[in-house]
Scaffold this motif. Structure first.
Motif, short mmCIF file in Angstrom:
data_model
loop_
_atom_site.label_atom_id
_atom_site.label_comp_id
_atom_site.label_asym_id
_atom_site.label_seq_id
_atom_site.Cartn_x
_atom_site.Cartn_y
_atom_site.Cartn_z
N SER A 12 -5.65 -5.87 4.16
CA SER A 12 -6.00 -6.05 5.56
C SER A 12 -7.27 -5.30 5.94
O SER A 12 -8.19 -5.88 6.49
N CYS A 33 -3.79 -2.89 -0.18
CA CYS A 33 -4.15 -3.19 1.22
C CYS A 33 -5.08 -4.39 1.26
O CYS A 33 -6.20 -4.32 0.78
N CYS A 92 -2.25 -5.96 10.79
CA CYS A 92 -1.92 -6.05 9.37
C CYS A 92 -0.58 -6.78 9.19
O CYS A 92 0.46 -6.30 9.64
N CYS A 118 0.83 -1.20 0.00
CA CYS A 118 0.00 0.00 0.00
C CYS A 118 0.87 1.26 0.00
O CYS A 118 2.07 1.20 0.28
S1 SF4 Z 1 -3.74 -2.08 6.96
FE1 SF4 Z 1 -3.66 -1.75 4.75
S2 SF4 Z 1 -3.21 0.44 4.58
FE2 SF4 Z 1 -2.66 -0.15 6.68
S3 SF4 Z 1 -0.50 -0.72 6.57
FE3 SF4 Z 1 -1.67 -2.61 6.27
S4 SF4 Z 1 -1.81 -2.81 4.03
FE4 SF4 Z 1 -1.27 -0.69 4.47
#
Ligand code: SF4
Length: 450
Positions: free
Chosen positions: A404, A402, A165, A138
Motif C-alpha cells: 500500500s 506492504c 490500506c 507486513c
Molecule cells: S500500509 Fe503497509 S505497512 Fe501499513 S498496515 Fe498496510 S501493509 Fe502494513
C-alpha cells in the motif's frame, strides 16, 4: 548505548513515559477490575473517541507483561514518594559520580526499556505467524494479529477506523474471527474525495459514538468531546514543538541518538497516550519544558553540522538501530510519521463548532491529505514533511509485505531528487534485528554522500 542512557535519565518525563508504557498491564487491570472501566483496543492513534466516551483506549501490546528492570521498579516506587523529578535528579547525580557499577545500573535500565519493547514486538510477530497469518503481510499487521491473539480477551471493544490500506482493513475485519466477544466500533472513512464525504463521515462518527454509549451506558455530550479534544490538542502542540522547533533546530538538548530514541518512544506511546490522556499531556508538556530548559542553559549538543536525515515510515515497523548508525556516521535521524500523516492537527473546540463534524473533518483531512488517496498525494506528504524538517536526506523504509505505501518509493525518489535535490535511499525491513548488516551497509553508503 551508555551515551543514550546518560542523556535520557536527565529527562524525568522520558522515564515517566517509559515507565507508564511498561507498567500498562497493572494499570489496565486496575482500570478494568477495580474501577470497572471498559478497555478499547486501538491499533493506530485513533484514541480520541474512546477517551471522550470515558473508556480506556489501549494499544494491545501494553496488556503484556514486560520484564521491567528491577531498578526501574524501585524508581517507580521511589517516584511515589519523591516525584519523578527527584528520581531524575538523583540518577543524574549518580551518573555524575562516575562510579562505574552504579552508572552501569542506570545504563541497564534504559537499555532494558528499549530492548524489551523491541523484543516484545518481535514476540507479537512470532505469535501472529504461529496463529496462521500469511507471511505475506507486513510486520505491523503480523504484530497486531499477535497482540490480539494473545490479549483481545481483555478488551471490551475494538476501535476500527479504516484507512486506505486494504490489508489493514482486512485485518480489522478479521478481529471478530480472532475473538468475537469485544464489540467492533467502526468508523468507515470514505476513501475518495466524493462530494458528500464529510457528511457521510460525520454520520459514521455519530454511529460510533452511539456504539460507545451502548458500551458504557452513558451519554456522550458535545462538551465531553470538546474537553478531550482540548487535552489532545495540548499533547499535539507539545509533540509538534518537539518535531518542528526542537528536532529541526541546530542545538539539541541531548545527543541526536538520544533524541531519536525519545522520538521513537513518542511514536509508540502516542497511539493510546499510555491509556491516560491527562497524565500523558502533563508528561509531554514537561518533556518540552525540560528540553527547552536544557537548551536555554546550553546543555546538550551543537548539531548544526550534522545532516538531518528524515527516516520514514516507521509506524509499520523499522530497524531501531537505524538511528544509531546514522548518528555514528555523523548524522541525526528525524522521525515524524504522525505529523506526516496529519494526525497531529489540532481540533477546533469553540462552542460554535460541532465537535462530531470537526472530528470527521480531522479524519477526512488525515485520509485525503496525509496518507492520501493515491501515491501521488502520499509522496507529496513525504515531500512536504521533508521540506518542513529542512531535511538533508531521506531514508525510506520499505516494508516486506506492504503493497500500500511501500510501493511508492520510485515515485518518491524521483520527486525528492527533482524537487528537493537531496539524496534518498530505501532500506527493506521484515523483522527487528533480522537485517542489521544490510541496514549498516546501506546507511554507511548513504552517509558518505554528506
Ligand atoms: S500500509 Fe503497509 S505497512 Fe501499513 S498496515 Fe498496510 S501493509 Fe502494513
Amino acid at each position: 548505548m551508555s551515551l543514550i542512557a546518560d542523556e535520557i535519565v536527565r529527562f524525568s518525563s522520558v522515564l515517566k513515559i517509559a515507565y507508564n508504557f511498561l507498567t500498562g498491564r497493572a494499570y489496565l487491570k486496575r482500570k478494568k477490575f477495580r474501577e470497572k472501566q471498559k478497555l478499547v483496543s486501538v491499533p493506530l492513534p485513533f484514541s480520541d473517541l474512546p477517551f471522550a466516551a470515558g473508556t480506556v483506549p489501549v494499544f494491545p501490546i501494553r496488556m503484556h507483561n514486560f520484564k521491567i528492570n528491577q531498578y526501574l521498579t524501585y524508581l517507580g516506587t521511589a517516584s511515589n514518594i519523591f516525584g519523578w523529578k527527584g528520581v531524575s535528579n538523583f540518577l543524574s547525580f549518580v551518573k555524575n559520580l562516575g562510579i562505574s557499577e552504579v552508572s552501569k545500573i542506570v545504563d541497564d535500565i534504559i537499555e532494558d526499556v528499549i530492548r524489551e519493547i523491541n523484543e516484545k514486538y518481535n514476540e507479537m510477530y512470532d505469535i501472529g505467524i504461529e496463529g496462521g497469518i500469511s507471511s505475506d503481510f507486513c510486520y505491523g499487521l503480523k504484530s497486531l494479529v499477535g497482540m490480539n491473539l494473545s490479549k483481545s480477551r481483555n478488551v471490551d471493544a475494538y476501535m476500527n477506523v479504516t484507512i486506505r490500506c486494504s490489508a489493514f482493513n482486512k485485518y480489522l475485519e478479521s478481529l471478530s474471527a480472532i475473538n468475537n466477544e469485544p464489540r467492533p466500533i467502526w468508523i468507515d472513512i470514505p476513501p475518495r474525495n466524493i462530494g458528500n464525504a464529510l457528511e457521510l463521515l460525520t454520520d459514521n462518527v455519530s454511529h460510533a459514538l452511539s456504539d460507545f454509549e451502548q458500551l458504557t451506558g452513558n451519554t456522550i455530550s458535545d462538551n465531553m468531546l470538546r474537553n478531550h479534544f482540548n487535552i489532545s490538542n495540548q499533547v499535539k502542540r507539545a509533540y509538534n514543538t518537539i518535531i518542528y522547533d526542537i528536532s529541526a533546530s541546530d542545538f539539541y538538548p541531548c545527543n541526536p541518538a538520544t533524541f531519536s530514541e525519545i522520538m521513537s518512544l513518542l511514536n509508540i506511546t502516542f497511539i493510546d497516550y499510555n491509556s491516560n490522556a491527562t497524565r500523558y499531556r502533563d508528561n509531554m508538556n514537561s518533556l518540552v519544558n525540560e528540553m527547552r530548559e536544557r537548551i536555554r542553559k546550553h546543555i546538550g549538543m551543537d548539531v548544526s553540522d550534522m545532516p538531518r536525515i528524515f527516516v520514514t515510515p516507521i509506524f509499520g515497523g523499522w530497524e531501531p538501530k537505524t538511528h544509531d548508525y546514522i548518528y555514528e556516521l555523523g548524522g541525526r535521524a528525524l522521525y515524524a510519521d504522525w505529523g506526516l500523516l496529519k494526525l497531529l492537527e489540532e481540533l477546533p473546540i469553540s462552542p460554535s463548532n460541532n465537535p462530531v463534524e470537526e472530528y470527521a473533518r480531522f479524519l477526512l483531512n488525515a485520509t485525503q491529505t496525509g496518507i492520501g488517496c493515491d501515491n501521488d498525494k502520499l509522496t507529496d506528504s513525504y515531500l512536504r514533511m521533508a521540506k518542513e524538517l529542512n531535511a538533508d536526506g531521506v531514508v525510506f523504509i520499505q516494508l516486506f509485505g506492504c503493497h500500500s505505501i511501500s510501493n511508492c518509493y520510485r515515485m518518491l525518489r524521483d520527486k525528492v531528487r527533482k524537487e528537493l535535490e537531496i539524496p534518498i535511499t530505501a532500506i527493506t525491513f521484515n523483522k527487528i534485528g533480522e537485517n542489521i548488516e544490510q541496514v549498516k551497509t546501506r546507511i554507511g553508503a548513504f552517509m558518505e554522500m554528506f
